[in-house]
Design a protein around this motif. Sequence first.
Motif, PDB file in Angstrom:
ATOM      1  N   GLY A   1       0.823  -1.194   0.000  1.00  0.00           N
ATOM      2  CA  GLY A   1       0.000   0.000   0.000  1.00  0.00           C
ATOM      3  C   GLY A   1       0.862   1.251   0.000  1.00  0.00           C
ATOM      4  O   GLY A   1       1.899   1.301   0.658  1.00  0.00           O
ATOM      5  N   ASP A   2       0.410   2.250  -0.729  1.00  0.00           N
ATOM      6  CA  ASP A   2       1.213   3.453  -0.871  1.00  0.00           C
ATOM      7  C   ASP A   2       0.551   4.677  -0.254  1.00  0.00           C
ATOM      8  O   ASP A   2       1.019   5.791  -0.440  1.00  0.00           O
ATOM      9  CB  ASP A   2       1.529   3.729  -2.341  1.00  0.00           C
ATOM     10  N   THR A   3      -0.534   4.489   0.481  1.00  0.00           N
ATOM     11  CA  THR A   3      -1.142   5.625   1.162  1.00  0.00           C
ATOM     12  C   THR A   3      -0.340   5.949   2.419  1.00  0.00           C
ATOM     13  O   THR A   3       0.433   5.122   2.916  1.00  0.00           O
ATOM     14  CB  THR A   3      -2.597   5.321   1.520  1.00  0.00           C
ATOM     15  N   ALA A   4      -0.563   7.155   2.934  1.00  0.00           N
ATOM     16  CA  ALA A   4       0.186   7.583   4.118  1.00  0.00           C
ATOM     17  C   ALA A   4      -0.119   6.695   5.319  1.00  0.00           C
ATOM     18  O   ALA A   4       0.783   6.324   6.080  1.00  0.00           O
ATOM     19  CB  ALA A   4      -0.146   9.038   4.427  1.00  0.00           C
ATOM     20  N   ALA A   5      -1.375   6.322   5.496  1.00  0.00           N
ATOM     21  CA  ALA A   5      -1.748   5.472   6.629  1.00  0.00           C
ATOM     22  C   ALA A   5      -1.134   4.087   6.514  1.00  0.00           C
ATOM     23  O   ALA A   5      -0.637   3.517   7.498  1.00  0.00           O
ATOM     24  CB  ALA A   5      -3.271   5.380   6.730  1.00  0.00           C
ATOM     25  N   GLU A   6      -1.137   3.526   5.304  1.00  0.00           N
ATOM     26  CA  GLU A   6      -0.565   2.189   5.111  1.00  0.00           C
ATOM     27  C   GLU A   6       0.942   2.191   5.291  1.00  0.00           C
ATOM     28  O   GLU A   6       1.513   1.267   5.877  1.00  0.00           O
ATOM     29  CB  GLU A   6      -0.945   1.665   3.720  1.00  0.00           C
ATOM     30  N   LEU A   7       1.596   3.221   4.792  1.00  0.00           N
ATOM     31  CA  LEU A   7       3.040   3.294   4.964  1.00  0.00           C
ATOM     32  C   LEU A   7       3.413   3.454   6.436  1.00  0.00           C
ATOM     33  O   LEU A   7       4.378   2.852   6.915  1.00  0.00           O
ATOM     34  CB  LEU A   7       3.607   4.459   4.147  1.00  0.00           C
ATOM     35  N   THR A   8       2.655   4.275   7.163  1.00  0.00           N
ATOM     36  CA  THR A   8       2.926   4.453   8.587  1.00  0.00           C
ATOM     37  C   THR A   8       2.691   3.170   9.362  1.00  0.00           C
ATOM     38  O   THR A   8       3.484   2.792  10.233  1.00  0.00           O
ATOM     39  CB  THR A   8       2.035   5.576   9.145  1.00  0.00           C
ATOM     40  N   GLN A   9       1.622   2.475   9.040  1.00  0.00           N
ATOM     41  CA  GLN A   9       1.321   1.224   9.718  1.00  0.00           C
ATOM     42  C   GLN A   9       2.402   0.175   9.444  1.00  0.00           C
ATOM     43  O   GLN A   9       2.829  -0.548  10.349  1.00  0.00           O
ATOM     44  CB  GLN A   9      -0.046   0.697   9.276  1.00  0.00           C
ATOM     45  N   SER A  10       2.849   0.112   8.201  1.00  0.00           N
ATOM     46  CA  SER A  10       3.904  -0.841   7.858  1.00  0.00           C
ATOM     47  C   SER A  10       5.214  -0.502   8.571  1.00  0.00           C
ATOM     48  O   SER A  10       5.923  -1.390   9.056  1.00  0.00           O
ATOM     49  CB  SER A  10       4.121  -0.856   6.344  1.00  0.00           C
ATOM     50  N   PHE A  11       5.518   0.795   8.657  1.00  0.00           N
ATOM     51  CA  PHE A  11       6.747   1.216   9.346  1.00  0.00           C
ATOM     52  C   PHE A  11       6.682   0.883  10.830  1.00  0.00           C
ATOM     53  O   PHE A  11       7.661   0.393  11.416  1.00  0.00           O
ATOM     54  CB  PHE A  11       6.961   2.715   9.136  1.00  0.00           C
ATOM     55  N   MET A  12       5.544   1.135  11.461  1.00  0.00           N
ATOM     56  CA  MET A  12       5.411   0.838  12.886  1.00  0.00           C
ATOM     57  C   MET A  12       5.521  -0.655  13.157  1.00  0.00           C
ATOM     58  O   MET A  12       6.130  -1.085  14.140  1.00  0.00           O
ATOM     59  CB  MET A  12       4.068   1.369  13.399  1.00  0.00           C
ATOM     60  N   LYS A  13       4.952  -1.465  12.276  1.00  0.00           N
ATOM     61  CA  LYS A  13       5.009  -2.907  12.465  1.00  0.00           C
ATOM     62  C   LYS A  13       6.437  -3.427  12.334  1.00  0.00           C
ATOM     63  O   LYS A  13       6.902  -4.229  13.155  1.00  0.00           O
ATOM     64  CB  LYS A  13       4.097  -3.606  11.454  1.00  0.00           C
TER      65      LYS A  13
END
Length: 350
Positions: free
Chosen positions: A243-255
Amino acid sequence: MSDSAAAAAAAGADDDDPVVAEYDVYITPDMEQQQLYVLQYLNRPPDLPFTKATDSQPTELRIKKQSGFIEVDVPIDIHQHYNRTAGVQWGEAMRKTKGFGQKAFGIASGFERTMPRSTNRPGANDGAPPAPIAPEDDDNMEEYVTNFDDANEKGHVLNTQTFGGQIMQDDGKGPSYMLGTFRDEQLHLTRLDGVVQLRTQFHHLDAAAQLEAVHRRREKEAQEGAKPAEPKAFLPTVKKTGGDTAAELTQSFMKSTNLETWNKLQYSDENSDVAFDTYNERLFLPDIAAAPKLHSSQTNSSFLDAISAPSSGKGGKKKTTSRRGADDLIDISDDSEEEEDAVEKQPVTL
């Protein structure tokens, strides 16, 4: 003022920017096996560095290389201006939360909490590794405060302050920072791999809040009873990856940050032999005689084109400066006053 002083003042007025010193500049080569970072402690006065001389040499330095987080633990003087009761409470919160699996706090953990499971839950551990168990509450707080030094040696007291931050790496879009060291009339420049601004971290408050959440859960289970694990029907679905949305990128980074483990580094005091040896080996060019000379890839005219303000010509193309020699003078005149006079003298008909 004497004649000599007046002459000296007149000479200084003619030269507002005199040349004070000249240095030969050298650039050290990059070394892949070594990383060079500058740690900036924003909450620490510059005259009180974290060193052995000030009894504040860091006890541990750890890094998460992929996510770029760095944390430094610095000892606290627990014998002067220190609340022993609060120190024991926070120390116990840190000890207990780490005891059931919490390895990081705050953003360095992706804001994830490791919550223990109760031992009386039927089927909780069937076919799965045992979950960490929350340690039982103890009533030894007063004893720890009374025997404070002994409790500190056994790990029941918060005796370190944590500073943390994220590496600001060179992404090719911003400035590239270099560290300069002087030796005689030489200036040696070494490229930095990143800058880290370290701020005070309140992990003890996160641990206390997490411990309170654990206590609330255990009280609820004691009143309502632990729910047995029951089989649940599920429908398999295909989730879109990347996913390339801001929310998806943030969630992936946090995980990924939560899954990444800390790498502990060896910390050497600035006045130690190891620090001086590394300083001389890493921040100076060893063979000055064999150093290649830098040559500019731009001519004088191309340099003027690069720094000049863009102006549109025909077809929207940028106008280039005329090819002048290095010693040619450019006559710049301001005709704005003449234009204003011309406008004022023009007759206006209504």
